[in-house]
Every structure is written in C-alpha cells, then in structure tokens.
Design an enzyme around this catalytic site. Structure first.
Site, short mmCIF file in Angstrom:
data_model
loop_
_atom_site.label_atom_id
_atom_site.label_comp_id
_atom_site.label_asym_id
_atom_site.label_seq_id
_atom_site.Cartn_x
_atom_site.Cartn_y
_atom_site.Cartn_z
N ILE A 12 29.12 -39.24 40.99
CA ILE A 12 28.73 -37.76 40.53
C ILE A 12 28.96 -37.62 38.99
CG2 ILE A 12 28.78 -35.37 41.21
CD1 ILE A 12 30.42 -36.23 43.71
N PHE A 83 36.30 -35.60 37.71
CA PHE A 83 35.82 -36.39 38.78
C PHE A 83 36.84 -37.47 39.20
CE2 PHE A 83 32.00 -34.84 36.81
CZ PHE A 83 31.36 -34.22 37.83
N LYS A 87 38.45 -42.04 46.66
CA LYS A 87 37.61 -40.99 47.49
C LYS A 87 37.56 -41.66 49.00
CE LYS A 87 33.34 -42.35 46.99
NZ LYS A 87 31.73 -42.08 47.47
N SER A 127 36.40 -31.00 47.85
CA SER A 127 35.49 -31.34 49.01
C SER A 127 35.60 -30.61 50.15
CB SER A 127 36.16 -32.75 49.60
OG SER A 127 35.63 -33.30 50.62
N TYR A 152 43.73 -38.57 51.48
CA TYR A 152 42.48 -38.20 50.53
C TYR A 152 42.31 -36.39 50.68
CZ TYR A 152 37.94 -37.05 49.23
OH TYR A 152 36.92 -36.37 48.80
N LYS A 156 42.93 -33.30 47.86
CA LYS A 156 41.85 -32.18 47.47
C LYS A 156 42.68 -30.88 47.54
CE LYS A 156 38.94 -35.21 45.98
NZ LYS A 156 38.72 -35.33 44.41
N ASP A 301 36.75 -38.50 61.85
CA ASP A 301 35.47 -37.88 61.62
C ASP A 301 35.39 -36.34 62.27
OD1 ASP A 301 34.17 -39.39 59.82
OD2 ASP A 301 32.92 -40.25 61.41
#
Ligand code: UD1
Length: 349
Positions: A12, A83, A87, A127, A152, A156, A301
C-alpha cells in the site's frame, strides 16, 4: 509539504507514493527496512512516475536510528503516513512478541519523533480487523470495536488508542486512523503490485501465483458459512483507491476539516464479496480456469465483514474508481509482469 511514508516499499505504501507523486506537489521520503518488501520497488515507482524516491533503510524500533539517521538529517517533516508493520495474522499468533515489539514500538518511536520534531499530521494504517465478528453489517465507524482474534489485530486496536491519546496532548496535531478492508489489485500499468516474501497468505496473490504455477494449491477456506454460497464475505478494495484516499486524507488534515484532532475512517468499497465470487471474477478477466480445492475454515477468520464507507466518501470527498474485476485484471497483469521478470523470488525490472 514534505511527507514521510514508512513502509514505502510495501504494497500500500508504494501505491500511495505513486499517487502522491502523480497528483500533488508534495515531496516524499520513505523509511523501509525491506523486511517484507524489495528495494526494486523504488525502480518500479520511478518507471511509473519518472521520479526517484529517497529511502532510508532504518528499523523503526530503534528510536536512536530514527532520530539521528532520519529526522536530524531530513529537516522538517510536515506529515507522516505510517504503513510499516508486520501484517500476517497467522504469524502473529505464532510470534506475538515480535508483532507487539515491531508494530507498537515502531509507532511509539514515530510519535516521540513527531513530538520532538513537531510533525503536524499523522496517518495510521489500521484495519477492519478491529471490528472482529461484528453483529451488524456493513460496519460503520460507530460499530463497537471488539477484542481482536490475533496479536496482529491487537497491535492495530492498541495503535489507534496510542495515537488518539497522543493527539490529545500535542497542540496543532491532526491525526487519522484509516481502517483498511481488503486491499487488492495492482497499479493500472501492471508495473507495481503485491509481492510478499515467501508463500502468500492473502487470497488474491494466492490466486494469481497459483494461476501462474508458482504455488501448487489454492484452497477455499470454509464452505459452510451462512452466506449466499457458503464462503466468507470480505470487502475487496482496489489498492489504488486506498492509495488515493491517503492523498485526500492529507488534504483533509491540512485544511483541519475535522472537528477534533483525531478521527477514524473506513476504507472499503462498501460491497461484500464471497471467496468464490473473487475466484470467478479472476476466471472471467483472465480467461483461466482455477482448479481450486474446497477446504475447512481457517482459524481466526470471521464469517463476514464489509464497510459502510459513507464517512470517507463524503468527508474525504473520495470517489472510488475501480471494482473487483478491475482489481483482478490489474493483479493478473502484475503477475504476468512478475512471470516475465522473475529470477528466484526477486523482482527485476
Ligand atoms: C486479514 C485481516 C485484515 C488484514 C489482512 C492482512 C481480518 C478480518 N482481516 O484479512 O485486517 O489487514 O488479513 O493480511 O482479520 N482465503 C481462502 N484461501 C486462501 C486465502 C484466503 O479461501 O488461500 C479466504 C479467507 O478465508 C478469507 C478471504 O479469503 O475469507 C480473504 O482472506 P485474506 O486475503 O487472507 O484476508 P483477511 O483474512 O480477510
């Protein structure tokens, strides 16, 4: 303005540098230690924009290096877009200390320098993972954040908190956290895109590398979700649209349009797309059939997440340019560029 982009060689970060160079008069400098990126990225940025970006190979977890080797040398920095971070969700579960050490210390050292060297604007890469398994979709910025599933995700959520607390203490400081959904695709030229080191974890590089025979299997993780085809839903957003939002965010901060000096924005397309729909979009634009396997759910997930992006489209005056098929077509163009230029796992122009 003079802008520091950390992680400028990353996926990104490099697209954002391209957008800044193509659409503004800002000067850009990068800090990247190439821990998950390639120095050749700056050759590709130059091939696209005609401009060479100066990069400092500095580890942000070293405050002394950041201070003496960057800030004392470069002079005044107007804005930072941060950034640089690790990740990979799965890796963060296996190596939590590495994730906290890298992602949090990097941010803290940058903020210490922002204080010492009087940086006015700061944009933090956050995120959608901060929303966890949200009850209602799409998620807005007012949707409560949840305890993240992974270290992770924690980095954030805590990173946002550190930045918002810091913003309260520094006069004339303006800061934003931008919550990315699933950035995909590549620059329209096909000359710059995503290339993680080792086997990719994210869906789109898995698809394009599988279609090129770089990896041997493509597994759909979970077919028993309560969605229209049983596979999980995400909000895939073209990386160049994400990149452009940063240029608009700098303008927004510069004009002090925010009522407070800290704010958050969702950067998503607003569309929820299933894994199978992604694969079919790829098959359509590439003309390649994907022999994928159906597998069990991947640990950690969520079933579904997609953005209400109206705060960003209105507040930042953000017009999205690309859809999922554009994203897959550009990702495929980039993969074909890599296929031609591949030597080992290095990219050469
Ligand atoms: C996750 C995080 C996101 C983070 C990103 C960085 C969440 C909700 N999202 O995205 O915040 O920025 O990682 O890496 O935690 N899939 C397959 N087969 C594959 C790979 C993926 O079926 O080989 C599926 C996944 O199960 C998922 C979707 O594709 O449903 C997207 O996965 P991925 O690209 O890895 O991104 P997220 O996990 O959504």
């Amino acid at each position: 303005m003079k802008i520091l982009v950390t992680g400028g060689a990353g996926y990104i970060g490099s697209h954002t540098i391209i957008d800044i160079l193509e659409n503004t008069d800002h000067e850009v400098v990068s800090i990247d230690n190439f821990s998950n990126s390639d120095p050749n990225t700056f050759d590709r940025v130059e091939a696209i924009t005609g401009k060479r970006v100066k990069n400092y190979n500095i580890d942000l977890t070293s405050y002394n290096s950041l201070k003496t080797e960057f800030f004392l040398k470069e002079g005044h920095i107007d804005g930072v877009i941060h950034f640089a971070a690790l990740k990979a969700v799965g890796e963060s579960v296996a190596k939590p200390v590495m994730y906290y050490q890298n992602n949090l210390n990097g941010l803290i050292n940058l903020l210490k320098c922002a204080q010492k060297f009087d940086v006015d604007s700061f944009i933090f890469s956050s995120s959608c993972t901060v929303y966890g398994n949200a009850e209602h979709q799409p998620v807005t910025e007012l949707t409560p954040t949840q305890i993240p599933e992974s270290p992770y995700g924690y980095t954030k959520l805590v990173g946002e908190k550190i930045l918002s607390d810091f913003a309260k203490t520094k006069k004339d400081f303006q800061a934003l956290s931008l919550r990315y959904f699933n950035p995909v695709g590549a620059h329209i030229s096909g000359l710059n895109g995503e290339l993680p080191k080792g086997r990719p974890n994210n869906l789109v590089p898995v698809v394009t590398q599988f279609a090129s025979g770089w990896i041997n299997d493509l597994v759909v993780h979970g077919t028993d979700y309560e969605t229209r085809d049983g596979t999980s839903i995400r909000d895939y957003i073209h990386v160049s649209d994400i990149a452009h939002a940063h240029v608009l965010a700098l303008e927004f901060l510069n004009k002090s349009e925010s009522e407070t000096n800290y704010d958050v924005f969702n950067l998503g397309s607003g569309n929820g797309v299933t894994v199978l729909e992604v694969l079919h979009a790829f098959e359509k634009v590439s003309g390649r059939k994907l022999d994928y396997l159906l597998g069990p759910r991947r640990e950690g997930d969520v079933e579904m997440i997609f953005a209400d992006n109206s705060k960003a489209t209105k507040g930042l005056k953000w017009d999205l340019q690309y859809g999922i098929e554009d994203a897959m077509a550009s990702a495929w163009k980039w993969q074909q560029f890599l296929n031609k230029s591949k030597s080992g796992d290095k990219v050469r122009l």
